[in-house]
Motif scaffolding. Sequence first.
Motif, PDB file in Angstrom:
ATOM      1  N   GLU A   1       0.733  -1.346  -0.026  1.00  0.00           N
ATOM      2  CA  GLU A   1      -0.046   0.066  -0.016  1.00  0.00           C
ATOM      3  C   GLU A   1       0.777   1.400  -0.063  1.00  0.00           C
ATOM      4  O   GLU A   1       1.786   1.272   0.663  1.00  0.00           O
ATOM      5  N   THR A   2       0.525   2.176  -0.758  1.00  0.00           N
ATOM      6  CA  THR A   2       1.063   3.482  -0.906  1.00  0.00           C
ATOM      7  C   THR A   2       0.051   4.506  -1.303  1.00  0.00           C
ATOM      8  O   THR A   2      -1.183   4.018  -1.679  1.00  0.00           O
ATOM      9  N   THR A   3       0.388   5.811  -1.297  1.00  0.00           N
ATOM     10  CA  THR A   3      -0.502   6.995  -1.796  1.00  0.00           C
ATOM     11  C   THR A   3       0.239   7.331  -3.092  1.00  0.00           C
ATOM     12  O   THR A   3       1.355   7.813  -3.130  1.00  0.00           O
ATOM     13  N   TYR A   4      -0.254   6.796  -4.418  1.00  0.00           N
ATOM     14  CA  TYR A   4       0.048   7.400  -5.611  1.00  0.00           C
ATOM     15  C   TYR A   4      -0.457   8.855  -5.775  1.00  0.00           C
ATOM     16  O   TYR A   4      -1.394   9.134  -5.496  1.00  0.00           O
ATOM     17  N   THR A   5       0.459   9.688  -6.168  1.00  0.00           N
ATOM     18  CA  THR A   5       0.242  11.042  -6.675  1.00  0.00           C
ATOM     19  C   THR A   5       0.632  11.328  -8.046  1.00  0.00           C
ATOM     20  O   THR A   5       1.519  10.999  -8.624  1.00  0.00           O
ATOM     21  N   PHE A   6      -0.277  12.091  -8.391  1.00  0.00           N
ATOM     22  CA  PHE A   6       0.087  12.836 -10.103  1.00  0.00           C
ATOM     23  C   PHE A   6      -0.548  14.168 -10.106  1.00  0.00           C
ATOM     24  O   PHE A   6      -1.980  14.160  -9.803  1.00  0.00           O
ATOM     25  N   GLN A   7       0.041  14.986 -10.321  1.00  0.00           N
ATOM     26  CA  GLN A   7      -0.346  16.511 -10.109  1.00  0.00           C
ATOM     27  C   GLN A   7      -0.821  16.699  -8.771  1.00  0.00           C
ATOM     28  O   GLN A   7      -0.177  16.539  -7.826  1.00  0.00           O
ATOM     29  N   GLU A   8      -2.102  17.175  -8.703  1.00  0.00           N
ATOM     30  CA  GLU A   8      -2.813  17.404  -7.383  1.00  0.00           C
ATOM     31  C   GLU A   8      -3.719  16.214  -6.758  1.00  0.00           C
ATOM     32  O   GLU A   8      -4.372  16.418  -6.068  1.00  0.00           O
ATOM     33  N   LYS A   9      -3.461  15.099  -7.572  1.00  0.00           N
ATOM     34  CA  LYS A   9      -4.202  13.646  -7.301  1.00  0.00           C
ATOM     35  C   LYS A   9      -3.478  12.763  -6.366  1.00  0.00           C
ATOM     36  O   LYS A   9      -2.518  12.893  -6.704  1.00  0.00           O
ATOM     37  N   GLU A  10      -4.385  12.128  -5.542  1.00  0.00           N
ATOM     38  CA  GLU A  10      -3.961  11.100  -4.985  1.00  0.00           C
ATOM     39  C   GLU A  10      -4.774  10.090  -4.849  1.00  0.00           C
ATOM     40  O   GLU A  10      -5.941  10.192  -4.692  1.00  0.00           O
ATOM     41  N   LYS A  11      -3.999   8.700  -4.600  1.00  0.00           N
ATOM     42  CA  LYS A  11      -4.963   7.655  -4.454  1.00  0.00           C
ATOM     43  C   LYS A  11      -4.157   6.593  -3.835  1.00  0.00           C
ATOM     44  O   LYS A  11      -3.007   6.287  -4.159  1.00  0.00           O
ATOM     45  N   HIS A  12      -4.733   6.021  -2.753  1.00  0.00           N
ATOM     46  CA  HIS A  12      -3.969   5.175  -1.732  1.00  0.00           C
ATOM     47  C   HIS A  12      -4.475   3.788  -2.163  1.00  0.00           C
ATOM     48  O   HIS A  12      -5.558   3.318  -2.226  1.00  0.00           O
ATOM     49  N   THR A  13      -3.465   2.848  -2.624  1.00  0.00           N
ATOM     50  CA  THR A  13      -3.800   1.431  -3.262  1.00  0.00           C
ATOM     51  C   THR A  13      -2.460   1.006  -3.194  1.00  0.00           C
ATOM     52  O   THR A  13      -1.323   1.729  -3.323  1.00  0.00           O
ATOM     53  N   ARG A  14      -2.330  -0.468  -3.495  1.00  0.00           N
ATOM     54  CA  ARG A  14      -1.298  -1.071  -3.694  1.00  0.00           C
ATOM     55  C   ARG A  14      -0.972  -1.394  -5.268  1.00  0.00           C
ATOM     56  O   ARG A  14      -0.137  -1.767  -5.760  1.00  0.00           O
ATOM     57  N   TYR A  15      -1.862  -1.132  -6.033  1.00  0.00           N
ATOM     58  CA  TYR A  15      -1.902  -1.180  -7.592  1.00  0.00           C
ATOM     59  C   TYR A  15      -1.995   0.081  -8.305  1.00  0.00           C
ATOM     60  O   TYR A  15      -3.037   0.924  -8.179  1.00  0.00           O
ATOM     61  N   VAL A  16      -0.967   0.467  -8.692  1.00  0.00           N
ATOM     62  CA  VAL A  16      -0.844   1.960  -9.388  1.00  0.00           C
ATOM     63  C   VAL A  16      -1.940   1.909 -10.471  1.00  0.00           C
ATOM     64  O   VAL A  16      -2.471   3.029 -11.022  1.00  0.00           O
ATOM     65  N   SER A  17      -2.422   0.826 -11.099  1.00  0.00           N
ATOM     66  CA  SER A  17      -3.101   0.672 -12.250  1.00  0.00           C
ATOM     67  C   SER A  17      -4.484   1.155 -11.568  1.00  0.00           C
ATOM     68  O   SER A  17      -5.262   2.177 -12.672  1.00  0.00           O
ATOM     69  N   LEU A  18      -4.970   1.126 -10.455  1.00  0.00           N
ATOM     70  CA  LEU A  18      -6.124   1.602  -9.917  1.00  0.00           C
ATOM     71  C   LEU A  18      -5.970   3.190  -9.764  1.00  0.00           C
ATOM     72  O   LEU A  18      -6.929   3.734 -10.073  1.00  0.00           O
ATOM     73  N   ALA A  19      -5.076   3.763  -9.288  1.00  0.00           N
ATOM     74  CA  ALA A  19      -4.657   5.191  -9.195  1.00  0.00           C
ATOM     75  C   ALA A  19      -4.956   5.577 -10.646  1.00  0.00           C
ATOM     76  O   ALA A  19      -5.464   6.783 -11.025  1.00  0.00           O
TER      77      ALA A  19
END
Length: 166
Positions: free
Chosen positions: A18-36
């Motif tokens: 699990e981590t929090t993927y970030t892109f620009q101002e967006k964030e998504k906590h998940t283990r799968y980057v594809s879901l972010a």
Amino acid sequence: MNQGTQLITILGTGKYEETTYTFQEKEKHTRYVSLALIEFFQPSSVTVLLTEDARNAHWQKLNETAHDALQDVPPFYDLPIPSGSTEAEMWQLFDAVVSAVEPGARVIFDITHSFRSIPMFVLLASIFIQKAKNASIEGLYYGAYNPKETHAPIFDLTPALKLLDW
């Protein structure tokens, strides 16, 4: 991204944390980057390249997590690929990527969980499908997970493709 965009991602065999993927101002906590990437870009479909080992390790969990973590889950399609341990298998991978894209499609590539020389063959396939299938490559992304950090930035590598057009 607009509806009608296809995400092509790669599922590996690693122990995804699990981590929090970030892109620009967006964030998504998940283990799968594809879901972010699904949440950030809202593709209309997701094609997951995976070996038999990756299928056994993560395919079911990825699908379950997607339905638990996302409001709108696009259709997921699995595309079996070889492990890439021989030259012939690398070309089979190239053919699989090319066959997954319809003429005129808009495509996002995620190479985060690529193994060995797979990213290079995905890059070659993306260049080929731009020309041979008149596809539009909307993005090429890499999630830079670091177990020592709480956030993992997603790098936009699309300019590398644009450089090749030059």
